[in-house]
Write a protein that holds these residues in place. Sequence first.
Motif, mmCIF file in Angstrom:
data_model
loop_
_atom_site.group_PDB
_atom_site.id
_atom_site.type_symbol
_atom_site.label_atom_id
_atom_site.label_comp_id
_atom_site.label_asym_id
_atom_site.label_seq_id
_atom_site.Cartn_x
_atom_site.Cartn_y
_atom_site.Cartn_z
ATOM 1 N N MET A 1 0.819 -1.190 0.000
ATOM 2 C CA MET A 1 0.000 0.000 0.000
ATOM 3 C C MET A 1 0.867 1.259 0.000
ATOM 4 O O MET A 1 0.553 2.219 -0.690
ATOM 5 N N LYS A 2 1.925 1.234 0.788
ATOM 6 C CA LYS A 2 2.828 2.391 0.848
ATOM 7 C C LYS A 2 3.461 2.643 -0.519
ATOM 8 O O LYS A 2 3.678 3.786 -0.905
ATOM 9 N N PHE A 3 3.721 1.548 -1.237
ATOM 10 C CA PHE A 3 4.330 1.674 -2.561
ATOM 11 C C PHE A 3 3.376 2.405 -3.513
ATOM 12 O O PHE A 3 3.791 3.272 -4.286
ATOM 13 N N ILE A 4 2.102 2.076 -3.454
ATOM 14 C CA ILE A 4 1.108 2.709 -4.331
ATOM 15 C C ILE A 4 0.976 4.184 -3.997
ATOM 16 O O ILE A 4 0.923 5.037 -4.903
ATOM 17 N N ILE A 5 0.963 4.528 -2.734
ATOM 18 C CA ILE A 5 0.873 5.939 -2.323
ATOM 19 C C ILE A 5 2.118 6.695 -2.771
ATOM 20 O O ILE A 5 2.032 7.810 -3.282
ATOM 21 N N ALA A 6 3.276 6.075 -2.631
ATOM 22 C CA ALA A 6 4.526 6.709 -3.061
ATOM 23 C C ALA A 6 4.515 6.936 -4.571
ATOM 24 O O ALA A 6 4.944 7.984 -5.057
ATOM 25 N N MET A 7 4.005 5.964 -5.321
ATOM 26 C CA MET A 7 3.943 6.103 -6.775
ATOM 27 C C MET A 7 2.953 7.201 -7.166
ATOM 28 O O MET A 7 3.207 7.964 -8.096
ATOM 29 N N GLN A 8 1.831 7.297 -6.476
ATOM 30 C CA GLN A 8 0.869 8.357 -6.763
ATOM 31 C C GLN A 8 1.467 9.725 -6.467
ATOM 32 O O GLN A 8 1.277 10.673 -7.235
ATOM 33 N N ASN A 9 2.181 9.833 -5.357
ATOM 34 C CA ASN A 9 2.835 11.102 -5.023
ATOM 35 C C ASN A 9 3.874 11.472 -6.081
ATOM 36 O O ASN A 9 3.989 12.631 -6.480
ATOM 37 N N ARG A 10 4.632 10.475 -6.533
ATOM 38 C CA ARG A 10 5.647 10.723 -7.564
ATOM 39 C C ARG A 10 4.976 11.143 -8.876
ATOM 40 O O ARG A 10 5.437 12.063 -9.550
ATOM 41 N N LEU A 11 3.886 10.470 -9.233
ATOM 42 C CA LEU A 11 3.160 10.818 -10.456
ATOM 43 C C LEU A 11 2.592 12.233 -10.368
ATOM 44 O O LEU A 11 2.668 12.996 -11.334
ATOM 45 N N ASN A 12 2.060 12.592 -9.223
ATOM 46 C CA ASN A 12 1.552 13.947 -9.034
ATOM 47 C C ASN A 12 2.663 14.979 -9.141
ATOM 48 O O ASN A 12 2.468 16.059 -9.710
ATOM 49 N N ALA A 13 3.843 14.659 -8.630
ATOM 50 C CA ALA A 13 4.981 15.576 -8.715
ATOM 51 C C ALA A 13 5.414 15.757 -10.171
ATOM 52 O O ALA A 13 5.721 16.872 -10.605
ATOM 53 N N VAL A 14 5.408 14.665 -10.925
ATOM 54 C CA VAL A 14 5.789 14.738 -12.339
ATOM 55 C C VAL A 14 4.752 15.551 -13.108
ATOM 56 O O VAL A 14 5.097 16.385 -13.953
ATOM 57 N N LYS A 15 3.463 15.329 -12.823
ATOM 58 C CA LYS A 15 2.410 16.104 -13.490
ATOM 59 C C LYS A 15 2.548 17.588 -13.174
ATOM 60 O O LYS A 15 2.410 18.422 -14.060
ATOM 61 N N GLN A 16 2.835 17.893 -11.920
ATOM 62 C CA GLN A 16 2.976 19.297 -11.526
ATOM 63 C C GLN A 16 4.183 19.937 -12.217
ATOM 64 O O GLN A 16 4.118 21.073 -12.683
ATOM 65 N N ALA A 17 5.282 19.201 -12.323
ATOM 66 C CA ALA A 17 6.474 19.725 -13.001
ATOM 67 C C ALA A 17 6.195 19.963 -14.484
ATOM 68 O O ALA A 17 6.605 20.982 -15.050
ATOM 69 N N ALA A 18 5.489 19.021 -15.106
ATOM 70 C CA ALA A 18 5.149 19.182 -16.519
ATOM 71 C C ALA A 18 4.221 20.380 -16.713
ATOM 72 O O ALA A 18 4.387 21.162 -17.654
ATOM 73 N N PHE A 19 3.255 20.529 -15.828
ATOM 74 C CA PHE A 19 2.339 21.665 -15.911
ATOM 75 C C PHE A 19 3.089 22.984 -15.757
ATOM 76 O O PHE A 19 2.830 23.941 -16.470
ATOM 77 N N ASN A 20 4.037 23.029 -14.827
ATOM 78 C CA ASN A 20 4.820 24.256 -14.622
ATOM 79 C C ASN A 20 5.667 24.588 -15.848
ATOM 80 O O ASN A 20 5.837 25.754 -16.184
ATOM 81 N N CYS A 21 6.183 23.562 -16.522
ATOM 82 C CA CYS A 21 6.981 23.807 -17.732
ATOM 83 C C CYS A 21 6.121 24.394 -18.842
ATOM 84 O O CYS A 21 6.550 25.278 -19.571
ATOM 85 N N VAL A 22 4.905 23.886 -18.979
ATOM 86 C CA VAL A 22 4.016 24.380 -20.030
ATOM 87 C C VAL A 22 3.499 25.764 -19.670
ATOM 88 O O VAL A 22 3.395 26.643 -20.510
ATOM 89 N N LYS A 23 3.185 25.952 -18.409
ATOM 90 C CA LYS A 23 2.602 27.214 -17.948
ATOM 91 C C LYS A 23 3.609 28.357 -18.016
ATOM 92 O O LYS A 23 3.281 29.470 -18.402
ATOM 93 N N LYS A 24 4.843 28.091 -17.666
ATOM 94 C CA LYS A 24 5.869 29.132 -17.600
ATOM 95 C C LYS A 24 6.510 29.284 -18.974
ATOM 96 O O LYS A 24 7.272 28.440 -19.398
ATOM 97 N N GLN A 25 6.184 30.365 -19.667
ATOM 98 C CA GLN A 25 6.776 30.615 -20.975
ATOM 99 C C GLN A 25 7.481 31.955 -20.939
ATOM 100 O O GLN A 25 6.862 32.991 -20.716
ATOM 101 N N GLU A 26 8.763 31.906 -21.171
ATOM 102 C CA GLU A 26 9.555 33.132 -21.177
ATOM 103 C C GLU A 26 10.006 33.408 -22.599
ATOM 104 O O GLU A 26 10.607 32.561 -23.242
ATOM 105 N N GLY A 27 9.719 34.585 -23.087
ATOM 106 C CA GLY A 27 10.159 34.958 -24.419
ATOM 107 C C GLY A 27 9.322 34.309 -25.503
ATOM 108 O O GLY A 27 8.259 33.758 -25.263
ATOM 109 N N GLN A 28 9.833 34.369 -26.719
ATOM 110 C CA GLN A 28 9.108 33.845 -27.860
ATOM 111 C C GLN A 28 9.688 32.499 -28.250
ATOM 112 O O GLN A 28 10.892 32.276 -28.175
ATOM 113 N N ASN A 29 8.830 31.614 -28.694
ATOM 114 C CA ASN A 29 9.323 30.323 -29.145
ATOM 115 C C ASN A 29 9.395 30.292 -30.672
ATOM 116 O O ASN A 29 9.077 31.265 -31.348
#
Length: 74
Positions: A1-29
Amino acid sequence: MKFIIAMQNRLNAVKQAAFNCVKKQEGQNTIEYIIMLGVVVGIALLVGTLVKNMMPELFENIKSKIIGGINSGD
């Protein structure tokens, strides 16, 4: 059970990091530069075509004024 919670926390952290990368745009692409270049090229072609169509008439007006000035100066 602890493993599943740890994996969910890790997945949420990865989703949040990906969201921050998309959300934060500096300059022109690259896409914005390509669109801007396309607009500038389009305007240059349009102006070039208009100027090219006006040139023969413009030169005829200048030529007639020069010839008229030369003839009236006699």
